[in-house]
Design an enzyme around this catalytic site. Structure first.
Site, PDB file in Angstrom:
ATOM      1  N   ASP A   1       0.432  -1.384   0.004  1.00 56.48           N
ATOM      2  CA  ASP A   1       0.368  -0.084   0.006  1.00 56.48           C
ATOM      3  C   ASP A   1       0.777   0.872   0.193  1.00 56.48           C
ATOM      4  O   ASP A   1       1.842   1.240   0.313  1.00 56.48           O
ATOM      5  CB  ASP A   1      -0.863   0.060   0.949  1.00 56.48           C
ATOM      6  CG  ASP A   1      -1.839   0.770   1.138  1.00 56.48           C
ATOM      7  OD1 ASP A   1      -2.071   1.343   0.288  1.00 56.48           O
ATOM      8  OD2 ASP A   1      -2.214   1.442   2.559  1.00 56.48           O
TER       9      ASP A   1
ATOM     10  N   ASP B   1      -3.778  -2.000   5.008  1.00 56.16           N
ATOM     11  CA  ASP B   1      -4.340  -1.743   6.445  1.00 56.16           C
ATOM     12  C   ASP B   1      -5.898  -1.459   6.663  1.00 56.16           C
ATOM     13  O   ASP B   1      -6.263  -1.400   7.349  1.00 56.16           O
ATOM     14  CB  ASP B   1      -3.979   0.414   6.529  1.00 56.16           C
ATOM     15  CG  ASP B   1      -3.872   1.436   5.335  1.00 56.16           C
ATOM     16  OD1 ASP B   1      -5.515   0.766   4.456  1.00 56.16           O
ATOM     17  OD2 ASP B   1      -3.826   2.303   5.770  1.00 56.16           O
TER      18      ASP B   1
ATOM     19  N   ASP C   1      -8.057  -4.269   1.954  1.00 58.13           N
ATOM     20  CA  ASP C   1      -7.076  -4.823   1.756  1.00 58.13           C
ATOM     21  C   ASP C   1      -7.648  -7.182   2.229  1.00 58.13           C
ATOM     22  O   ASP C   1      -6.693  -7.718   2.265  1.00 58.13           O
ATOM     23  CB  ASP C   1      -5.791  -4.648   2.472  1.00 58.13           C
ATOM     24  CG  ASP C   1      -5.814  -3.144   2.244  1.00 58.13           C
ATOM     25  OD1 ASP C   1      -5.334  -2.810   0.781  1.00 58.13           O
ATOM     26  OD2 ASP C   1      -5.856  -2.097   2.695  1.00 58.13           O
TER      27      ASP C   1
END
Length: 914
Positions: A346, A650, A654
């Site tokens: 990310d 997070d 995800d």
């Protein structure tokens, strides 16, 4: 959705409608109300009850769980344990209870260790259900009332306010300054401004501004919306279903050990059967006696200590990683990190600081660069590479002043850490002021605010009215560049006010935006409101354009170094983010990710078939506006290409990709519980550099496991060769089954444990990741195992036969053979610390401690009466102990000579690497 495809009677909705691909974000309020047969007074209680029967409660179904008894029983589902349990059963039938007890003890210990280390994957589903709102404010029969969110049905009219968690998927029908935090669902780093307008059918999830999604958080404003999906049909429910459908993958090491275990078990069974047949039919031994020999053979060949040593080695890796802010949740992930070939990361907060920072200030005729990153007000302003004083550039100084004064955020310092209260973009302007000495406190005193117009999404600007120290009135404004441009008639140049060159400003705005920076325009006018308060008529025109400010969430310095380290180690780093493509590409370039390559959006991924995506996933390194489905597909595509994938994230969006990845890495500081529970590892500091550190530790763990196997197998091999030789040549059995298990479970495991403490070798991150399909034992390792096995067999069997020839008793000769094997193990442990480098004792004190612990164990085995009664051992004289040490030294000397030859022979080196 066309009129013809709507239900004939809108109130009679089938549950399949919710599960369909209806694009609610494309329908107007009138169309939504018509389809769902609702209106401004909401549903009636009777209709809501009827629909609750049709659609069921607004909840997510709990997962099926496996009870602890079944989990424990499954630990015995292992082919090596089957062999040991079968041997234990037959030894019990023959009345050899000591052998039975030792065999079953080994089986039970391994099963308990497996039971303890097994993770609970269903916890991620519990965390997602925990995101659902417990209550909802709903309008029914025209009356507003609070109900259990589980009772919501499609068509309900829900009212949202700041601080609420959205209870279901809503089509917004009335909005007042609504901003929703959707990072957990979409990955968008800032709160999303909402409206009731329709958007295109192909708009990504993060751009559907007319929708509010279940589980997201209202941070500002109010709104009302019609429930269009509940329970499993919501976006959150779809993610929950994806999680439930994903089977956790086993790790490369466990796959290797499983293949190794099956091959070893089949080899042991075949060898035992052949030995039994040859001994009974060819040599004429009694079947009962022959079977006890075969049990000794099987016991000597099975590496009973392997599961326990694997667990301890991995657990030590967990401790080392925890000290470096990497919290391991599932034990096998420690080793898997060492075999990672691709890291999908990310962007926000992992590769970047999650602290918006001004990097450029564009004034008429000048482009200033701003140094420093994050919220600490430390950094210089420069022009063409030289540091400047902003007071020498009036337009710049006034722009900085405008950014601080026209601002509702607060910059605070706590425990030497700077943080922003309020909008992060506004916080970046306060930090810019702090870097130049114009703090918020100074601004409030010298330029007190008299009134303001707060930011509103439909107006796209904020304005404030101030008086300076000379009591002169000023109005400052900031907002979207195109909106501020319309309000300006002049620009602040080198000589003061001058005509606005709008074409130049638009070109500069395009250039700065192309670098991935978020743009704000700042303007001012020396005037007072027409009335007693600031009104929209006062800010309609007449402003002087001061500057464009380019803001970005900058990459972490340590992340830049860590990405470089990963590239050097042969690991590809890919960025998968919910942010816009321009921003992702700009950050990627600063991190050396995807340089010179295009960024692929989630919309483009959705159009690709699996074969195309596999090729794109390997070639492209930056993916933007990615949804949960896109992230999951990308991870699967890379795995199908033979990659070992680590995925960071997070948000709840995800979680499916984290669970599917070989190593799921969640953020500990800003990560959702769903992400943490779906992950294998949690970063306590949300820092990508910690992943690179964990990879290094993972490689060291795998190295140590291989060293242990290289240490353990010759011990088993030497014992097996001793038993086979005795059977084939009709010799007395030099080692009983109980003595073999003593060596394997007590001394071998005690000594081998020291290898788990070996530090990482130099240059461990300079070599490429090992191939995922690599065998646990290379051709060279097989040679090393055979060589040392023969040496151990030669020393133990030779000493046993020599002592029998000298008239020594069978008990004493066997005791010497056992101690010869253990002595060889002690010396070979020192060899095994380095596969090629010369042996040395320094660098790992646990090797000396292990040998020191093993010596009294062997003395007890040899001299304690109770041990002599169990294992049939006997006392040894000093001379006999000297012979035992000589047999052990044989292994050490030959192994060091072999390593010396390999270091000096290029051909042998090439054979090893092949």
């Amino acid at each position: 959705m066309t009129k013809d495809s709507r239900p004939a009677h809108p109130g009679d909705l089938s549950p399949s409608l919710l599960q369909s691909s209806t694009d609610w974000h494309t329908l107007s309020r009138t169309q939504v109300e018509e389809v769902l047969d609702t209106g401004k007074h909401g549903l009636s209680e009777a209709e809501a009850a009827r629909r609750l029967d049709v659609y069921g409660p607004n909840r997510l179904a709990p997962p099926k769980r496996r009870g602890p008894l079944l989990r424990l029983l499954m630990q015995f589902h292992n082919i090596l344990l089957y062999v040991m349990m079968g041997a234990a059963l037959i030894t019990a039938l023959l009345g050899h209870w000591v052998d039975t007890g030792v065999l079953m003890a080994a089986v039970i210990i391994n099963a308990i260790i497996g039971f303890i280390q097994e993770g609970k994957a269903e916890s991620a589903l519990d965390a997602i259900r925990g995101m659902l709102s417990p209550h909802a404010m709903v309008v029914r029969d025209g009356v507003r009332r609070e109900i259990d969110a589980g009772e919501l049905v499609p068509g309900d009219l829900v009212v949202l306010a700041s601080g609420d968690r959205v209870p279901a998927d809503l089509r917004l029908v009335a909005v007042k300054e609504l901003r929703i935090e959707e990072a957990a669902l979409t990955g968008e780093s800032l709160p999303v401004e909402k409206s009731s307008a329709t958007v295109a059918a192909d708009a990504p999830l993060g751009d559907r501004h007319g929708m509010a999604y279940s589980g997201t958080l209202v941070v500002y404003g109010q709104a009302s919306g019609v429930v269009v999906r509940t329970g499993a049909a919501t976006e959150l429910g779809k993610i929950n279903q994806m999680l439930a459908d994903i089977r956790s993958l086993t790790t490369p090491l466990l796959r290797q050990v499983d293949r190794f275990g099956h091959a070893l078990a089949l080899t042991i069974l075949a060898l035992s059967a052949a030995t039994f047949v040859l001994g009974t039919l060819w040599r004429g031994h009694a079947p009962a006696d022959m079977f006890m020999m075969v049990v000794a053979l099987a016991a000597s060949a099975i590496p009973e200590g392997l599961p326990a040593i694997m667990t301890v080695t991995l657990a030590l890796g967990v401790q080392r990683m925890a000290r470096r802010n990497a919290i391991i949740r599932r034990l096998p992930a420690v080793e898997t990190l060492g075999s990672v070939t691709v890291i999908c990361s990310d962007k926000t907060g992992t590769l970047t600081r999650n602290e918006m920072t001004v990097q450029k200030v564009v004034c008429a005729g000048h482009v200033f660069d701003v140094g420093g990153v994050g919220y600490a007000p430390v950094g210089d302003l420069s022009l063409d590479g030289r540091i400047i004083d902003p007071e020498h550039y009036p337009a710049l100084a006034m722009a900085i002043r405008a950014g601080v004064l026209c601002n509702d955020a607060r910059l605070c310092e706590e425990d030497d850490l700077w943080r922003v209260e309020g909008d992060p973009t506004e916080g970046a302007l306060l930090v810019l002021g702090g870097k130049t000495g114009f703090s918020q406190h100074l601004g409030d005193e010298a330029w007190p605010r008299l009134d303001s117009i707060p930011f509103e999404s439909q107006h796209r600007f904020m304005a404030t009215w101030h008086r300076d120290s000379d009591d002169m009135p000023w109005i400052f404004t900031k907002g979207a560049p195109e909106r501020i441009f319309d309000m300006c008639s002049a620009q602040w140049g080198a000589d003061g006010e001058e005509p606005l060159d709008i074409d130049t400003w638009r070109r500069m705005a395009t250039n700065v935006a192309a670098q991935g920076l978020r743009l704000l325009a700042l303007a001012c006018k020396r005037a007072a409101p027409q009335g007693e308060s600031l009104d929209f008529a006062d800010v309609d025109a007449g402003f002087v354009l001061l500057a464009l400010v380019g803001i970005i969430d900058p990459p972490r310095e340590e992340a830049i170094r860590a990405v470089g380290e990963c590239h050097h180690a042969g690991i590809r780093v890919k960025m998968i983010t919910g942010d816009h493509a321009e921003t992702a590409r700009a950050i990627g370039a600063q991190l050396a990710i995807g340089v010179g390559k295009p960024a692929v959006t989630g919309a483009e991924v959705a159009l690709m078939d699996d074969a195309t995506l596999r090729e794109v996933a390997m070639d492209v390194d930056v993916f933007a506006r990615a949804s949960p489905e896109h992230k999951l597909r990308l991870v699967q595509a890379l795995q199908e290409h033979g990659q070992v994938v680590a995925m960071t994230g997070d948000g709840v969006n995800d979680a499916p990709a984290l669970k599917r990845a070989d190593v799921g890495v969640a953020m500990g500081m800003k990560g959702t519980e769903a992400a943490k529970e779906a992950s294998d590892m949690v970063l306590a500091d949300d820092n990508f550099a910690t992943i690179a550190t964990a990879v290094r530790e993972g490689r060291a763990v795998y190295d140590n496991l291989k060293k242990f196997i290289l240490f353990m197998l010759p011990t088993n091999g030497g014992e097996a060769l001793v038993v086979i030789a005795a059977i084939l040549f009709e010799l007395i059995l030099p080692l009983t089954a109980a003595q073999v298990l003593w060596i394997n479970m007590v001394t071998s495991s005690t000594l081998g444990l020291a290898l788990a403490f070996e530090p990482a070798e130099r240059g461990i991150m300079n070599r490429p990741p090992r191939p995922p399909g690599e065998a646990l034992l290379s051709g060279f390792f097989v040679w090393r195992v055979l060589m040392v096995s023969v040496l151990m067999m030669t020393g133990a069997l030779g000493l046993f036969l020599y002592e029998l020839d000298q008239g020594t008793s069978i008990e004493t000769a066997r005791t010497m053979a056992v101690n010869a094997v253990v002595a060889a193990e002690m010396f070979y442990l020192v060899n095994s610390r380095f596969i090629f480098a010369p042996a040395r004792l320094s660098g790992n004190r646990y090797v000396l401690l292990a040998i020191a612990a093993c010596i009294p164990l062997q003395l007890a085995f040899t001299h304690l009466p109770v041990m002599q009664g169990i294992f049939g051992s006997d006392d040894l004289t000093l001379l006999e102990w000297a012979k035992v040490l000589a047999a052990g030294l044989l292994v050490f000397c030959v192994a060091e000579i072999e390593k010396f030859i390999i270091r000096r022979t290029p051909l042998a080196k090439r054979l090893h690497h092949a």
